[in-house]
Design an enzyme around this catalytic site. Sequence first.
Site, PDB file in Angstrom:
ATOM      1  N   GLN A 121       0.860  -1.223  -0.001  1.00 38.00           N
ATOM      2  CA  GLN A 121      -0.017   0.060   0.072  1.00 38.00           C
ATOM      3  C   GLN A 121       0.707   1.258   0.047  1.00 38.00           C
ATOM      4  O   GLN A 121       1.848   1.343   0.525  1.00 38.00           O
ATOM      5  CB  GLN A 121      -0.993  -0.007   1.198  1.00 38.00           C
ATOM      6  CG  GLN A 121      -2.093  -0.781   1.057  1.00 38.00           C
ATOM      7  CD  GLN A 121      -3.004  -0.658   2.235  1.00 38.00           C
ATOM      8  OE1 GLN A 121      -2.857  -0.143   3.060  1.00 38.00           O
ATOM      9  NE2 GLN A 121      -4.410  -0.812   1.572  1.00 38.00           N
ATOM     10  N   CYS A 122       0.313   2.277  -0.423  1.00 37.72           N
ATOM     11  CA  CYS A 122       0.894   3.632  -0.536  1.00 37.72           C
ATOM     12  C   CYS A 122       1.398   3.872   0.961  1.00 37.72           C
ATOM     13  O   CYS A 122       0.356   3.647   1.924  1.00 37.72           O
ATOM     14  CB  CYS A 122      -0.216   4.641  -1.124  1.00 37.72           C
ATOM     15  SG  CYS A 122       0.572   5.994  -1.707  1.00 37.72           S
ATOM     16  N   PRO A 123       2.349   4.557   1.139  1.00 36.97           N
ATOM     17  CA  PRO A 123       3.453   4.907   0.202  1.00 36.97           C
ATOM     18  C   PRO A 123       4.609   4.141  -0.131  1.00 36.97           C
ATOM     19  O   PRO A 123       5.589   4.455  -0.590  1.00 36.97           O
ATOM     20  CB  PRO A 123       3.941   6.421   1.008  1.00 36.97           C
ATOM     21  CG  PRO A 123       3.944   6.082   2.282  1.00 36.97           C
ATOM     22  CD  PRO A 123       2.819   5.013   2.666  1.00 36.97           C
TER      23      PRO A 123
END
Lengths: 201, 346
Positions: free
Chosen positions: A10-12
């Site tokens: 998942q981001c980041p």
Amino acid sequence: MRTIDTRGQQCPVPIIATKKALKETKTGEAFKVLADSLTTLNNLTRFLKDNKTEFSVEESAGVWTLTIKKGAGDFVQAEADDYFIPHFSRGEFVVAFTSDKMGTGDDELGNLLMVNFIKAIKELDVLPAKMVFYNRGIMLGKDDSHVIEHLREIEKMGVKLLLCATCVNFYSLAEKIHIGTLSNMYEIAQTMASATNVIKP
Amino acid sequence: MKIDLLQMVEVGGCSAKIPPEQLEEILKYLPLPEDPNILVDIDTHDDAGVYKVNDDLALVFTTDFFPPVCSDPYEFGQIAAANSISDVYAMGGRPVIALNIMMFPASKMPLEAYIDILRGGADMAATAGVRIIGGHTIDDNPPKYGLAVIGYVHPRRIITNAGARPGDSMILTKPVGTGVILAGQRLKMASEKDITEAKRIMKLLNNSGAEVMKKYDIRGATDVTGFGLAGHALKMAKASNVSITLNVKRVPLIGKTYDLVDQGCIPGAAFRNLEYAEPDTRFASDLDYNLKMIAFDAQTSGGLLICVPNDSKDKVISGLKKAGLDNSSIIGSVNDYEDRFLYLNN
């Protein structure tokens, strides 16, 4: 070609991995990034476009493959090291380093005290406006000095470091000093004269 | 057993807001109620609604709740409450009463966490002089908490997004970077020192800043939360029909926020906020990329962004600093509308 797999992440995290790869890749060379979420793809393409980095995207079975080429102009903007963080308040006082040791007496003790003193500066509520280094004080600014990391940090906090150019030449240290600004005696005198206090460790 | 709330969430705090352009789309389908006593509604994207009771009294009404931003339940309660109450301060009001809004996975978490969250909220409310007079809980995972708050304001002394005037300076009262530091915390990239500082900032009530605003008769302000500093500045510019310029290098940052972003630690919410603001924003050609993304970082319980007439800006800054808001800085200016609502410069 090096491949970075960001699937399931998942981001980041994908941006962090891509930025790291960009820093490690030589100009003109390319690497691949795999992504399986549209958010990751959007954020990555956005990031690359904003940083004017060349890339292409292919999609197959729900996985996007980005081929990223490192160009000459990538990340020419201010690196963290060059950037001063305007978060710290600075006072009007100046610290003058005339020696690489603090006080007179045992050398080992003098070294230890100096490390502690410089560390303590970072923790002050109000930082000095400038720090000047002359005579053996400039030894503290050498690349291999035991306080160099702390000095770099203080410089990043916005404190200006002035090193006496005459002293640097006298000790033949021009190749070994990459911190602060080389300065002349007029500027050093001016700095100390306009300070509210001059602190000499 | 030590409870770690962060184990249960992917996005915390105001990063969990739905994207701003989506929200605008949804709001189009909702009729705005017409009533001469409604002084402020969502039309100006303000922090709270304001309803006039009589010529001397209006109610500021707001709510905000979100998933955990830190591991400790008590601290989470404090931060969520400070964040909810902040909207009242941003409108120039005095918060008075509140209701708890809670979602809690009763079957998955020990009840002591539930109690601690509420205790944190109650203590913060008490500090703000707010009485919590009830609430509502739903069984849901991950936990979410916040308040619905009512405050008093004089109908002619409301501070809104629409109060920015050309010539004003923009003052920010807290450093930014909570979204970045929280993301860095989850990835173990942020230092303990910075996490502690971020939590201190989030727990800091905006009451002292609000007092200074009242003293100098400020008319335009907002608090910086989920849409990021630049997103909220844009909302102000639109509501006031002016252009706002932010100087990103003057924005105070929490600890090593810049270094984290430089390593690529850019939370997803920053990209969403950037996308929303882009059509109305002009970016300087030499704009520092990391600072640009920090300007869009979603803040939890952020500071007040205040529009101050030029002749009182020095007094306001020193007033804020005296009130303990050491990081207060002039970070931009308001101009007549020209071409774009928001300008981001170094």
